[in-house]
Design a protein around this motif. Structure first.
Motif, PDB file in Angstrom:
ATOM      1  N   GLU A 217       0.836  -1.211   0.000  1.00 22.74           N
ATOM      2  CA  GLU A 217       0.000   0.000   0.000  1.00 22.74           C
ATOM      3  C   GLU A 217       0.868   1.256   0.000  1.00 22.74           C
ATOM      4  N   ARG A 218       1.925   1.233   0.810  1.00 23.42           N
ATOM      5  CA  ARG A 218       2.813   2.396   0.909  1.00 23.42           C
ATOM      6  C   ARG A 218       3.443   2.736  -0.435  1.00 23.42           C
ATOM      7  N   TYR A 219       3.892   1.696  -1.165  1.00 23.97           N
ATOM      8  CA  TYR A 219       4.577   1.923  -2.437  1.00 23.97           C
ATOM      9  C   TYR A 219       3.628   1.889  -3.644  1.00 23.97           C
ATOM     10  N   GLY A 220       2.354   1.585  -3.404  1.00 28.45           N
ATOM     11  CA  GLY A 220       1.383   1.564  -4.494  1.00 28.45           C
ATOM     12  C   GLY A 220       1.622   0.454  -5.497  1.00 28.45           C
ATOM     13  N   VAL A 221       2.035  -0.717  -4.997  1.00 26.00           N
ATOM     14  CA  VAL A 221       2.331  -1.852  -5.871  1.00 26.00           C
ATOM     15  C   VAL A 221       1.626  -3.097  -5.335  1.00 26.00           C
ATOM     16  N   SER A 222       1.738  -4.180  -6.069  1.00 23.96           N
ATOM     17  CA  SER A 222       1.132  -5.437  -5.624  1.00 23.96           C
ATOM     18  C   SER A 222       1.967  -6.061  -4.504  1.00 23.96           C
ATOM     19  N   ARG A 223       1.336  -6.935  -3.752  1.00 25.91           N
ATOM     20  CA  ARG A 223       2.051  -7.665  -2.701  1.00 25.91           C
ATOM     21  C   ARG A 223       3.138  -8.546  -3.306  1.00 25.91           C
ATOM     22  N   ASN A 224       2.890  -9.059  -4.499  1.00 30.73           N
ATOM     23  CA  ASN A 224       3.875  -9.896  -5.177  1.00 30.73           C
ATOM     24  C   ASN A 224       5.164  -9.112  -5.461  1.00 30.73           C
ATOM     25  N   THR A 225       5.022  -7.850  -5.863  1.00 25.67           N
ATOM     26  CA  THR A 225       6.195  -7.018  -6.136  1.00 25.67           C
ATOM     27  C   THR A 225       6.989  -6.789  -4.857  1.00 25.67           C
ATOM     28  N   VAL A 226       6.297  -6.516  -3.755  1.00 27.36           N
ATOM     29  CA  VAL A 226       6.980  -6.334  -2.472  1.00 27.36           C
ATOM     30  C   VAL A 226       7.649  -7.640  -2.053  1.00 27.36           C
ATOM     31  N   ALA A 227       6.972  -8.759  -2.269  1.00 24.41           N
ATOM     32  CA  ALA A 227       7.543 -10.057  -1.905  1.00 24.41           C
ATOM     33  C   ALA A 227       8.853 -10.303  -2.662  1.00 24.41           C
ATOM     34  N   LYS A 228       8.926  -9.882  -3.935  1.00 21.53           N
ATOM     35  CA  LYS A 228      10.171 -10.017  -4.705  1.00 21.53           C
ATOM     36  C   LYS A 228      11.278  -9.183  -4.076  1.00 21.53           C
TER      37      LYS A 228
END
Length: 138
Positions: free
Chosen positions: A39-50
């Motif tokens: 949410e903070r970076y405005g991306v999907s959870r998958n992108t953060v997981a990477k």
């Protein structure tokens, strides 16, 4: 190149790494959950997981399953904390090996091919270069 090396995930990893290395995120401090970071970076959870996977492989963070994601504790040496040139060298080698492991995983090569390439690298380092791949020897 895959997004994990050049795209949004890399930028998120860079931001989190910067927070850890500049002590904005203290050693042992719990990071926000992946959902919150997404949410903070405005991306999907998958992108953060990477991004998290990349930082884990680098030793910047640790994951405690069922508990969360934490900045690495100080007992895990980094280049910034290495006290001797030998420690610094081993930490640097470890980081390079992590990068190589990620690159090999991206190749999706079979185990036999990887072992053959590794044997060639070892032979080269020992000064007994094997013949190039595909060369028939008698």
């Amino acid at each position: 190149m895959p997004e994990a090396h050049t795209g949004t995930a890399a930028r998120i990893a860079d931001a989190l790494r910067h927070g850890v290395t500049t002590m904005q995120i203290r050693p042992g401090e719990k990071l926000p959950p992946i959902r919150t970071l997404a949410e903070r970076y405005g991306v999907s959870r998958n992108t953060v997981a990477k991004a998290i996977d990349r930082l884990r492989a680098e030793g910047v963070i640790i994951t405690r399953y069922g508990s969360g994601i934490y900045a690495r504790p100080l007992d895990n040496p980094t280049l910034e904390q290495a006290e001797t040139p030998v420690e610094e060298t081993f930490v640097a080698i470890g980081r390079r090996l992590d990068t190589i492991a990620r690159d090999v995983a991206d190749l999706k090569a079979g185990q036999a091919e990887i072992l053959d390439l590794l044997a060639r690298v070892v032979a080269h380092l020992e000064g007994s270069d094997p013949p190039p791949a595909g060369t028939v020897t008698s």
